[in-house]
Design an enzyme around this catalytic site. Structure first.
Site, PDB file in Angstrom:
ATOM      1  CD  GLN A 102      -2.802   1.256   2.386  1.00  0.00           C
ATOM      2  OE1 GLN A 102      -2.330   1.662   3.438  1.00  0.00           O
ATOM      3  NE2 GLN A 102      -4.053   0.871   2.254  1.00  0.00           N
ATOM      4  CE1 TYR A 174      -3.338   8.471   7.575  1.00  0.00           C
ATOM      5  CE2 TYR A 174      -4.730   6.844   6.499  1.00  0.00           C
ATOM      6  CZ  TYR A 174      -4.096   7.315   7.636  1.00  0.00           C
ATOM      7  OH  TYR A 174      -4.210   6.647   8.822  1.00  0.00           O
TER       8      TYR A 174
END
Length: 489
Positions: A102, A174
């Site tokens: 990720q 994020y």
């Protein structure tokens, strides 16, 4: 179990996964401070590969050192990180488990900056994050190009390490979310304003990654179906809604994304993600939010306010009023399969008192599959596979979700932390694990200061020492041989 859809391979354009269970992104602070990896990370990932998951999506892997959420998370920002990730991937492959990295950047959502980072984080905006008060500045366009390139180079390093694919972390507040969200992004240049402009950053990342790794490498994206950016602080803007996300997912598919991983929320943790309670009180020090939140006191200008809300019982109701006000309104809507009680937290105490089957099922019906309706809407809008996260730990619900077209596979994090062998239990015919995750979220409270693991003693017969012994197994084997002859061990 040959006819069980859970154990049918899931085929993507460039990747086949042996079953429909993915270990979602989660990890503790097991790596070295400088972002290099160590044996504890390998031990951690081995738990899930050995336990039978089809694929592991790594924890948040920063593409720049400034993009960390905390120190002690292994990075992919330099070529010298490749050998470590190669070793982790090889371990997963020993168990026929795929390993997907990720790729991530924190932006302003940074719990602990670390000594390498400036106090002011970068973001799509210069607005201070409202929950913790995390300070940030708006990225200049040349800096945006640098970060886009960092994502591409990170993907290239993952491919060189022999990993099976990469995932962009575009969910949960994020940096990519900070650009996508209408509740956060207040730019007036070509990266702000319209939905197409707000999506420009992530679409440039997708283009750069595809150019770096080619068209034959698996590439997926995790996205928040809805932001609920005003869930905690009512004066904030709501942010993206489902219709915005459907359009973004269609653009992502056109740009070369192979799968969508569905989540929710514009911060982490968020009242809607992960499902469960927010422990403010408990018998043990690790049971309470105040036990580790003090680590964040210097991270933002609202952290002391939150610390006081967590510390003093007379203030808990204020926090609960803010934290739970949105879930009680919307928890029924996202789940199209299970009927959800409005006050899920009340069932948690009932479950802990006796772990009776009826109470257990109430708990599961309360928390499982929160994102399924979102997942189905996205699946109807794209032609690529869709993975749904959201508290799954019951085989029959997973089967129903896949059979009825809500998703193609599911991802889990805390449920597998509680039961590393959950997939094997499903394969043996169990519908619910013997010692299910209680959705207490004590694991998440410990991640800032303590090793990640299950901190719910009720799952160990009330034996706290047994609980901690299990948590500490992540350090076995140690990073170097124990020398008994030298009096060590």
């Amino acid at each position: 179990m040959s006819n069980d859809i859970i154990f049918e391979p899931l085929k993507f354009r460039n990747l086949t996964v042996k079953n429909r269970i993915f270990r979602s992104n989660i990890c503790g602070r097991f790596d070295n401070y400088d972002g290099s990896g160590n044996q504890a990370r390998i031990n951690w990932e081995r738990k899930f590969a050995k336990g039978g998951v089809g694929a592991i999506v790594t924890s948040f892997v920063p593409v720049t050192i400034e993009g960390r959420i905390v120190p002690n998370y292994a990075t992919i920002h330099r070529d010298d990180r490749i050998p470590f990730w190669q070793k982790v991937g090889e371990m997963a492959h020993e168990y026929d488990c795929k390993f997907i990295m990720q790729l991530s950047h924190s932006g302003r959502q940074r719990d602990l900056a670390g000594v390498e980072n400036p106090k002011i984080a970068v973001s799509s905006t210069g607005k201070t994050e409202s929950f913790h008060g995390l300070l940030c500045r708006s990225l200049a366009q040349d800096e945006i190009k640098t970060i886009v390139n960092a994502f591409a180079k990170g993907a290239g390093r993952a491919k060189k390490a022999g990993l099976d694919g990469v995932e962009l972390h575009g969910a949960n507040g994020y940096l990519i979310t900070q650009f996508l969200s209408s509740g956060i992004n207040d730019r007036t240049d070509e990266y702000g304003g319209s939905l197409q402009n707000r999506a420009r950053f992530v679409l440039e990342i997708v283009e750069a990654v595809r150019k770096e790794v080619g068209d034959d490498f698996h590439f997926q994206m995790k996205i928040s179906a809805e932001d609920f950016n005003n869930a905690v602080i009512p004066c904030e803007k709501q942010g993206n809604k489902l219709e915005d996300t459907l359009q973004i997912c269609q653009w992502l598919e056109e740009a070369g994304i192979d799968a969508i991983h569905v989540s929710v929320g514009s911060i982490f943790p968020h009242p809607l993600n992960p499902p469960g309670t927010f422990p403010l009180e408990g018998i043990y020090a690790t049971d309470r939010a105040v036990s580790s939140y003090d680590t964040m006191l210097s991270s933002g200008n609202q952290t002391f306010r939150n610390f006081l809300l967590f510390k003093f019982p007379m203030l808990h109701k204020i926090f609960e009023l803010l934290w739970y006000r949105v879930p009680r309104k919307v928890f029924k809507a996202p789940n199209a399969i299970a009927g959800l009680p409005l006050k899920a937290e009340d069932l948690h105490a009932e479950f802990l008192q006796g772990m009776a089957l009826e109470a257990m099922q109430k708990l599961l019906d309360t928390y499982q599959g929160r994102n399924l309706a979102y997942s189905k809407a996205i699946k109807n809008a794209v032609k690529i596979p869709v993975i749904c996260t959201g508290g799954f730990q019951q085989a029959s619900l997973i089967r129903k979700a896949i059979h009825e077209g809500f998703c193609d596979g599911v991802s889990m994090a805390r449920m597998l932390v509680a039961n590393n062998d959950l997939v094997q239990q499903f394969q043996a015919g169990k519908d619910i694990p013997e010692r299910p995750c209680t959705y207490c979220n004590k694991c998440l409270l410990n991640t800032l200061e303590n090793p990640l693991g299950c901190y719910e003693p009720i799952r160990y017969g009330g034996d706290y020492e047994a609980t901690i012994r299990e948590v500490m197994t992540v350090y076995d084997p140690p990073p170097f041989p124990v020398l008994e002859s030298a009096g060590i061990g």
